[in-house]
Design a protein around this motif. Structure first.
Motif, PDB file in Angstrom:
ATOM      1  N   LEU A 111       0.828  -1.206   0.000  1.00  6.44           N
ATOM      2  CA  LEU A 111       0.000   0.000   0.000  1.00  6.44           C
ATOM      3  C   LEU A 111       0.863   1.258   0.000  1.00  6.44           C
ATOM      4  CD1 LEU A 111      -2.781  -1.050   2.541  1.00  6.44           C
ATOM      5  CD2 LEU A 111      -3.046  -0.751   0.074  1.00  6.44           C
ATOM      6  N   MET A 112       1.924   1.254   0.796  1.00  6.13           N
ATOM      7  CA  MET A 112       2.794   2.431   0.846  1.00  6.13           C
ATOM      8  C   MET A 112       3.576   2.596  -0.458  1.00  6.13           C
ATOM      9  SD  MET A 112       4.139   2.661   4.794  1.00  6.13           S
ATOM     10  CE  MET A 112       4.398   0.902   5.117  1.00  6.13           C
ATOM     11  N   ASP A 113       4.047   1.494  -1.025  1.00 10.14           N
ATOM     12  CA  ASP A 113       4.787   1.567  -2.284  1.00 10.14           C
ATOM     13  C   ASP A 113       3.871   1.949  -3.450  1.00 10.14           C
ATOM     14  OD1 ASP A 113       7.204   0.984  -1.133  1.00 10.14           O
ATOM     15  OD2 ASP A 113       7.186  -1.148  -1.649  1.00 10.14           O
ATOM     16  N   GLY A 114       2.569   1.855  -3.250  1.00  6.99           N
ATOM     17  CA  GLY A 114       1.619   2.234  -4.293  1.00  6.99           C
ATOM     18  C   GLY A 114       1.302   3.717  -4.332  1.00  6.99           C
ATOM     19  N   TYR A 115       1.998   4.501  -3.512  1.00  6.41           N
ATOM     20  CA  TYR A 115       1.763   5.950  -3.480  1.00  6.41           C
ATOM     21  C   TYR A 115       1.959   6.575  -4.856  1.00  6.41           C
ATOM     22  CZ  TYR A 115       3.109  10.878  -2.910  1.00  6.41           C
ATOM     23  OH  TYR A 115       3.228  12.228  -3.053  1.00  6.41           O
ATOM     24  N   SER A 145      12.231  -6.774  14.524  1.00  9.05           N
ATOM     25  CA  SER A 145      12.182  -7.927  13.628  1.00  9.05           C
ATOM     26  C   SER A 145      12.552  -7.515  12.212  1.00  9.05           C
ATOM     27  CB  SER A 145      10.782  -8.549  13.620  1.00  9.05           C
ATOM     28  OG  SER A 145       9.843  -7.660  13.025  1.00  9.05           O
ATOM     29  N   GLN A 146      12.929  -8.503  11.403  1.00 15.74           N
ATOM     30  CA  GLN A 146      13.275  -8.224  10.020  1.00 15.74           C
ATOM     31  C   GLN A 146      12.067  -7.734   9.245  1.00 15.74           C
ATOM     32  OE1 GLN A 146      16.596  -8.479   9.382  1.00 15.74           O
ATOM     33  NE2 GLN A 146      16.088  -7.324   7.533  1.00 15.74           N
ATOM     34  N   GLU A 147      10.887  -8.328   9.517  1.00 14.32           N
ATOM     35  CA  GLU A 147       9.670  -7.894   8.843  1.00 14.32           C
ATOM     36  C   GLU A 147       9.356  -6.433   9.186  1.00 14.32           C
ATOM     37  OE1 GLU A 147       9.363 -12.306   9.663  1.00 14.32           O
ATOM     38  OE2 GLU A 147       9.985 -10.512  10.754  1.00 14.32           O
ATOM     39  N   GLY A 148       9.488  -6.103  10.457  1.00 15.02           N
ATOM     40  CA  GLY A 148       9.222  -4.735  10.879  1.00 15.02           C
ATOM     41  C   GLY A 148      10.203  -3.744  10.272  1.00 15.02           C
ATOM     42  N   LYS A 149      11.456  -4.153  10.147  1.00 11.02           N
ATOM     43  CA  LYS A 149      12.456  -3.274   9.526  1.00 11.02           C
ATOM     44  C   LYS A 149      12.129  -3.021   8.064  1.00 11.02           C
ATOM     45  CE  LYS A 149      16.233  -4.613  12.629  1.00 11.02           C
ATOM     46  NZ  LYS A 149      17.511  -5.367  12.762  1.00 11.02           N
ATOM     47  N   HIS A 150      11.573  -4.030   7.389  1.00  7.47           N
ATOM     48  CA  HIS A 150      11.142  -3.837   6.002  1.00  7.47           C
ATOM     49  C   HIS A 150      10.027  -2.797   5.931  1.00  7.47           C
ATOM     50  CE1 HIS A 150      13.717  -6.843   4.414  1.00  7.47           C
ATOM     51  NE2 HIS A 150      13.034  -7.907   4.839  1.00  7.47           N
ATOM     52  N   ASP A 153      11.576   0.570   6.289  1.00  4.68           N
ATOM     53  CA  ASP A 153      12.192   0.932   5.013  1.00  4.68           C
ATOM     54  C   ASP A 153      11.146   1.465   4.033  1.00  4.68           C
ATOM     55  OD1 ASP A 153      14.660   0.150   5.950  1.00  4.68           O
ATOM     56  OD2 ASP A 153      14.612  -1.829   5.010  1.00  4.68           O
ATOM     57  N   ALA A 154       9.967   0.834   4.032  1.00  2.00           N
ATOM     58  CA  ALA A 154       8.892   1.280   3.136  1.00  2.00           C
ATOM     59  C   ALA A 154       8.413   2.677   3.517  1.00  2.00           C
ATOM     60  CB  ALA A 154       7.729   0.285   3.178  1.00  2.00           C
ATOM     61  N   PRO A 177      12.078   9.055  13.056  1.00  2.00           N
ATOM     62  CA  PRO A 177      12.928   9.057  14.245  1.00  2.00           C
ATOM     63  C   PRO A 177      12.322   8.286  15.410  1.00  2.00           C
ATOM     64  CG  PRO A 177      12.901  11.233  13.256  1.00  2.00           C
ATOM     65  CD  PRO A 177      11.857  10.417  12.534  1.00  2.00           C
ATOM     66  N   ASN A 178      10.998   8.377  15.578  1.00  2.68           N
ATOM     67  CA  ASN A 178      10.329   7.628  16.643  1.00  2.68           C
ATOM     68  C   ASN A 178      10.415   6.122  16.398  1.00  2.68           C
ATOM     69  OD1 ASN A 178       9.640  10.075  17.705  1.00  2.68           O
ATOM     70  ND2 ASN A 178       7.459   9.920  17.294  1.00  2.68           N
ATOM     71  N   LEU A 179      10.232   5.702  15.145  1.00  2.00           N
ATOM     72  CA  LEU A 179      10.287   4.278  14.817  1.00  2.00           C
ATOM     73  C   LEU A 179      11.687   3.717  15.029  1.00  2.00           C
ATOM     74  CD1 LEU A 179       8.181   4.309  11.524  1.00  2.00           C
ATOM     75  CD2 LEU A 179       7.484   3.305  13.701  1.00  2.00           C
ATOM     76  N   LYS A 180      12.686   4.529  14.783  1.00  2.00           N
ATOM     77  CA  LYS A 180      14.063   4.068  14.890  1.00  2.00           C
ATOM     78  C   LYS A 180      14.653   4.254  16.284  1.00  2.00           C
ATOM     79  CE  LYS A 180      15.122   4.966  10.020  1.00  2.00           C
ATOM     80  NZ  LYS A 180      15.994   5.705   9.065  1.00  2.00           N
ATOM     81  N   GLY A 181      13.947   4.975  17.135  1.00  2.00           N
ATOM     82  CA  GLY A 181      14.461   5.235  18.473  1.00  2.00           C
ATOM     83  C   GLY A 181      13.373   5.235  19.527  1.00  2.00           C
TER      84      GLY A 181
END
Length: 262
Positions: A111-115, A145-150, A153-154, A177-181
């Motif tokens: 959905l996000m990549d469909g922007y 998790s790896q899925e969450g990191k993907h 990235d999106a 920044p909130n997601l990464k920290g």
């Protein structure tokens, strides 16, 4: 034109041209559209929105994680539930969607990549990003998790494309920044330890504690619901502050004690 003159006729619009109150309360459900909104309604409101109906709890429960993500978006897009406090449909959908955790992560990314900035009315990308942020704040940290990191990235790709299109969003400066920290859940933990246990964490220590929780207890955002309160801080009397605190602080306190030992 008026009588062949090259001028336009102007009419003063009143509130009744937008909404007409059926009684003195003027609450949602007790109003009807005025003539101005009736004239532009076919342009503003597609037929799919007019015919949209709430799904039952049994129907929501029987959906796949991907379908529940779509249902939450449709509900927010088609019904102004915030205008009607009696309409709890969004909460019902969110309850079951949060139980899915990250099971629908690939659909969120799609959905996000469909922007597409040219599709002005299509805001599914925004709904997907908000759902991802809600998962991070209330269910499980994405960066655990790896899925969450993907998914993160999106969101980063989405933020870059929105910026390239000359549009504004909170993704780059606030959400990523909130997601990464440290996110809003971590801030609530910081206030909880300060108010309920007289433990004051610096911002650096809070980030370290957040990293510890992500590694050892990634589902900690779902440990407790929060209360929104206004009161003096224990070490700062006379200056009441509004903040969220955890209703049940024991697991956070125990985790902090273990963190300090390590």
């Amino acid at each position: 034109n008026i009588q062949g003159l090259n001028v336009s006729r102007q009419m003063l619009l009143t509130m009744d041209d937008f909404f007409i109150c059926l009684d003195k309360t003027c609450v949602p459900g007790r109003m009807k559209s005025g003539r101005f909104f009736e004239a532009i309604e076919p342009v503003l409101i597609p037929e799919s929105r007019k015919t949209y109906k709430h799904s039952s709890e049994a129907e929501i429960k029987g959906m796949t994680p991907e379908q529940r993500i779509d249902e939450e978006y449709r509900e927010s897009d088609n019904h102004a539930t915030l205008m009607d406090p009696k309409d709890m449909q969004s909460d019902l959908i969110r309850k079951y969607r949060r139980m899915d955790g990250l099971k629908g992560w690939q659909h969120l990314i799609a959905l996000m990549d469909g922007y597409n900035p040219k599709r002005v009315r299509d805001t599914r990308f925004h709904g997907a990003a908000m759902i991802a942020i809600d998962i991070d704040e209330n269910v499980i940290r994405l960066r655990a998790s790896q899925e969450g990191k993907h998914v993160i990235d999106a969101i980063e790709r989405l933020a870059a494309r929105i910026s390239e299109a000359g549009q504004k969003s909170t993704l780059t400066e606030l959400d990523l920044p909130n997601l990464k920290g440290v996110n809003s859940t971590d801030i609530a933990i910081q206030y909880t330890l300060r108010v309920k246990h007289r433990i004051r964490l610096s911002d650096d220590e809070l980030l370290s504690f957040s990293n510890y929780l992500v590694k050892h207890h990634p589902t900690y955002p779902g440990w407790s619901k929060t209360d929104f309160i206004r009161q003096d801080l224990p070490d700062q009397p006379g200056d009441p502050t509004q903040f969220h605190v955890m209703k049940d602080s024991k697991r956070f306190l125990d985790a902090y004690k273990t963190f300090k030992l390590q």
